[in-house]
Design a protein around this motif. Structure first.
Motif, mmCIF file in Angstrom:
data_model
loop_
_atom_site.group_PDB
_atom_site.id
_atom_site.type_symbol
_atom_site.label_atom_id
_atom_site.label_comp_id
_atom_site.label_asym_id
_atom_site.label_seq_id
_atom_site.Cartn_x
_atom_site.Cartn_y
_atom_site.Cartn_z
ATOM 1 N N TYR A 179 -13.661 -15.190 10.806
ATOM 2 C CA TYR A 179 -12.956 -15.592 9.584
ATOM 3 C C TYR A 179 -13.670 -16.754 8.894
ATOM 4 N N GLU A 180 -14.185 -17.679 9.666
ATOM 5 C CA GLU A 180 -14.830 -18.851 9.085
ATOM 6 C C GLU A 180 -16.185 -18.532 8.469
ATOM 7 N N ARG A 181 -16.744 -17.356 8.799
ATOM 8 C CA ARG A 181 -18.001 -16.940 8.160
ATOM 9 C C ARG A 181 -17.793 -16.372 6.764
ATOM 10 N N ILE A 182 -16.564 -16.073 6.388
ATOM 11 C CA ILE A 182 -16.301 -15.459 5.084
ATOM 12 C C ILE A 182 -16.657 -16.445 3.978
ATOM 13 N N ASN A 183 -17.501 -16.019 3.049
ATOM 14 C CA ASN A 183 -17.939 -16.884 1.948
ATOM 15 C C ASN A 183 -17.261 -16.568 0.624
ATOM 16 N N LEU A 184 -16.329 -15.626 0.624
ATOM 17 C CA LEU A 184 -15.543 -15.324 -0.565
ATOM 18 C C LEU A 184 -14.192 -16.029 -0.471
ATOM 19 N N PRO A 185 -13.491 -16.190 -1.602
ATOM 20 C CA PRO A 185 -12.145 -16.781 -1.557
ATOM 21 C C PRO A 185 -11.209 -15.956 -0.675
ATOM 22 N N THR A 186 -10.354 -16.646 0.071
ATOM 23 C CA THR A 186 -9.429 -15.982 0.994
ATOM 24 C C THR A 186 -8.024 -16.525 0.810
ATOM 25 N N ALA A 187 -7.064 -15.775 1.333
ATOM 26 C CA ALA A 187 -5.676 -16.234 1.408
ATOM 27 C C ALA A 187 -5.089 -15.714 2.709
ATOM 28 N N TYR A 188 -4.520 -16.611 3.494
ATOM 29 C CA TYR A 188 -3.874 -16.278 4.755
ATOM 30 C C TYR A 188 -2.373 -16.524 4.581
ATOM 31 N N VAL A 189 -1.572 -15.478 4.731
ATOM 32 C CA VAL A 189 -0.131 -15.585 4.490
ATOM 33 C C VAL A 189 0.621 -15.322 5.788
ATOM 34 N N SER A 190 1.671 -16.090 6.007
ATOM 35 C CA SER A 190 2.480 -15.916 7.212
ATOM 36 C C SER A 190 3.947 -16.113 6.886
ATOM 37 N N CYS A 191 4.783 -15.546 7.739
ATOM 38 C CA CYS A 191 6.231 -15.700 7.625
ATOM 39 C C CYS A 191 6.754 -16.263 8.943
ATOM 40 N N PHE A 193 -2.833 -7.077 8.763
ATOM 41 C CA PHE A 193 -1.381 -7.128 8.629
ATOM 42 C C PHE A 193 -0.758 -6.778 9.968
ATOM 43 N N MET A 194 0.125 -7.628 10.438
ATOM 44 C CA MET A 194 0.809 -7.346 11.702
ATOM 45 C C MET A 194 2.113 -8.123 11.760
ATOM 46 N N THR A 195 3.110 -7.507 12.408
ATOM 47 C CA THR A 195 4.439 -8.108 12.526
ATOM 48 C C THR A 195 4.918 -7.958 13.956
ATOM 49 N N ASP A 196 5.502 -9.021 14.483
ATOM 50 C CA ASP A 196 6.098 -8.983 15.813
ATOM 51 C C ASP A 196 7.065 -7.806 15.899
ATOM 52 N N GLN A 197 7.013 -7.041 17.003
ATOM 53 C CA GLN A 197 7.816 -5.829 17.118
ATOM 54 C C GLN A 197 9.320 -6.096 16.980
ATOM 55 N N ASN A 198 9.758 -7.304 17.279
ATOM 56 C CA ASN A 198 11.177 -7.630 17.171
ATOM 57 C C ASN A 198 11.619 -7.900 15.734
ATOM 58 N N TYR A 199 10.644 -7.968 14.815
ATOM 59 C CA TYR A 199 10.974 -8.284 13.421
ATOM 60 C C TYR A 199 10.475 -7.212 12.455
ATOM 61 N N GLN A 200 10.054 -6.073 12.988
ATOM 62 C CA GLN A 200 9.557 -5.014 12.122
ATOM 63 C C GLN A 200 10.690 -4.335 11.358
ATOM 64 N N ARG A 201 10.292 -3.685 10.253
ATOM 65 C CA ARG A 201 11.227 -2.949 9.374
ATOM 66 C C ARG A 201 12.252 -3.883 8.731
ATOM 67 N N ASN A 202 11.824 -5.117 8.482
ATOM 68 C CA ASN A 202 12.658 -6.066 7.754
ATOM 69 C C ASN A 202 12.035 -6.473 6.421
ATOM 70 N N GLY A 203 10.977 -5.774 6.025
ATOM 71 C CA GLY A 203 10.358 -6.042 4.733
ATOM 72 C C GLY A 203 9.383 -7.199 4.720
ATOM 73 N N LEU A 204 9.052 -7.746 5.891
ATOM 74 C CA LEU A 204 8.182 -8.919 5.918
ATOM 75 C C LEU A 204 6.755 -8.566 5.498
ATOM 76 N N ALA A 205 6.215 -7.474 6.028
ATOM 77 C CA ALA A 205 4.851 -7.067 5.659
ATOM 78 C C ALA A 205 4.773 -6.734 4.177
ATOM 79 N N ARG A 206 5.812 -6.110 3.655
ATOM 80 C CA ARG A 206 5.829 -5.789 2.219
ATOM 81 C C ARG A 206 5.798 -7.075 1.390
ATOM 82 N N ASP A 207 6.584 -8.066 1.797
ATOM 83 C CA ASP A 207 6.604 -9.325 1.051
ATOM 84 C C ASP A 207 5.235 -9.998 1.077
ATOM 85 N N ILE A 208 4.565 -9.953 2.231
ATOM 86 C CA ILE A 208 3.232 -10.543 2.324
ATOM 87 C C ILE A 208 2.253 -9.773 1.437
#
Length: 258
Positions: free
Chosen positions: A155-167, A191-206
């Motif tokens: 990740y630190e080698r990336i030379n383009l603009p980035t955005a890291y989003v979390s919930c 994109f990844m979501t803890d299995q206990n919080y899936q299908r709550n729209g979190l990935a969609r919001d990100i």
């Protein structure tokens, strides 16, 4: 499938963007092939990729590739896009003991058609990699902490603009995603979501948050890579608006260099 010159040009552009978005530790160009090698296990940065048709015999180049991967103590791996050359490379590799795995679709979204949507989750966004985001990546995927350093280095080698989003919910990060921007493209990754919080729209919001940022930056096209057999992921990304598949690729791997 026969591709138009326009399609080939766009594939080359997306491949170039993805190389920069998921940068390898080392890249070696070999007569139209790009050998990407890194620490860790990720196939995208430990594989042979393709730039232009070459002139040297494929068998000769395969021997060079296998020697390099053997020295690195990794299984030789070819990422077979529509740019793969020669045209019969798939059959040459099959006859040499390579197995075909992980068919993946490269899906596109024209951001001109993307409409901002309400985001229900409380999200945290950083333009640089954070320790919390990295820890969540390892925890959600169940990866050993010894992979922290090589993944963080990528990740630190990336030379383009980035955005890291979390919930964060209940005092811990339960869903993440990231994007890499250029003037024309934005790639969505990890994109990844803890299995206990899936299908709550979190990935969609990100996803909506990152796509909204891309549109504000006047980026034209969003893309992502989805394993074909991951039906849930395919349906999810189509629901977000990634309905077009520009091209697909798969890996050919050899379990041994013997």
């Amino acid at each position: 499938m026969s591709l138009s010159e326009k399609q080939v040009t766009k594939i080359r552009q997306l491949e170039d963007h993805s190389f920069k978005a998921v940068p390898a530790e080392q890249e070696i160009d070999l007569d139209g092939w790009r050998i990407r090698m890194s620490g860790g296990h990720t196939k995208r940065i430990n594989s042979v990729n393709f730039l232009t048709p070459g002139q040297r015999p494929a068998d000769e180049k395969i021997k060079t590739v296998e020697a390099l991967f053997q020295t690195a103590k990794k299984a030789p791996c070819f990422r077979m896009t529509p740019l793969a050359s020669p045209e019969n490379l798939k059959e040459i590799l099959q006859n040499s003991g390579y197995s075909e795995i992980d068919h993946t679709d490269v899906r596109l979204l024209d951001l001109a058609s993307f409409q901002r949507q309400d985001v229900g989750a409380s999200l945290e966004t950083s333009n640089t990699l954070t320790s919390d985001w990295m820890s969540a990546h390892l925890a959600i995927k169940g990866l050993n902490d010894n992979l922290r350093a090589p993944l963080a280095a990528m990740y630190e080698r990336i030379n383009l603009p980035t955005a890291y989003v979390s919930c964060r919910l209940n005092n811990r990060t339960v869903s993440i995603g990231m994007a890499v921007f250029s003037e024309t493209y934005v790639g969505l990754f990890d994109f990844m979501t803890d299995q206990n919080y899936q299908r709550n729209g979190l990935a969609r919001d990100i996803a909506v948050s990152l796509l909204t940022t891309a549109k504000k930056r006047s980026v034209k096209t969003a893309y992502l890579q989805v394993v074909r057999d991951n039906i849930d992921a395919q349906k999810f990304w189509q629901s977000v608006g990634f309905n077009d598949i520009l091209y697909s690729y798969f890996y050919q791997m050899k379990s041994s260099t013997d």
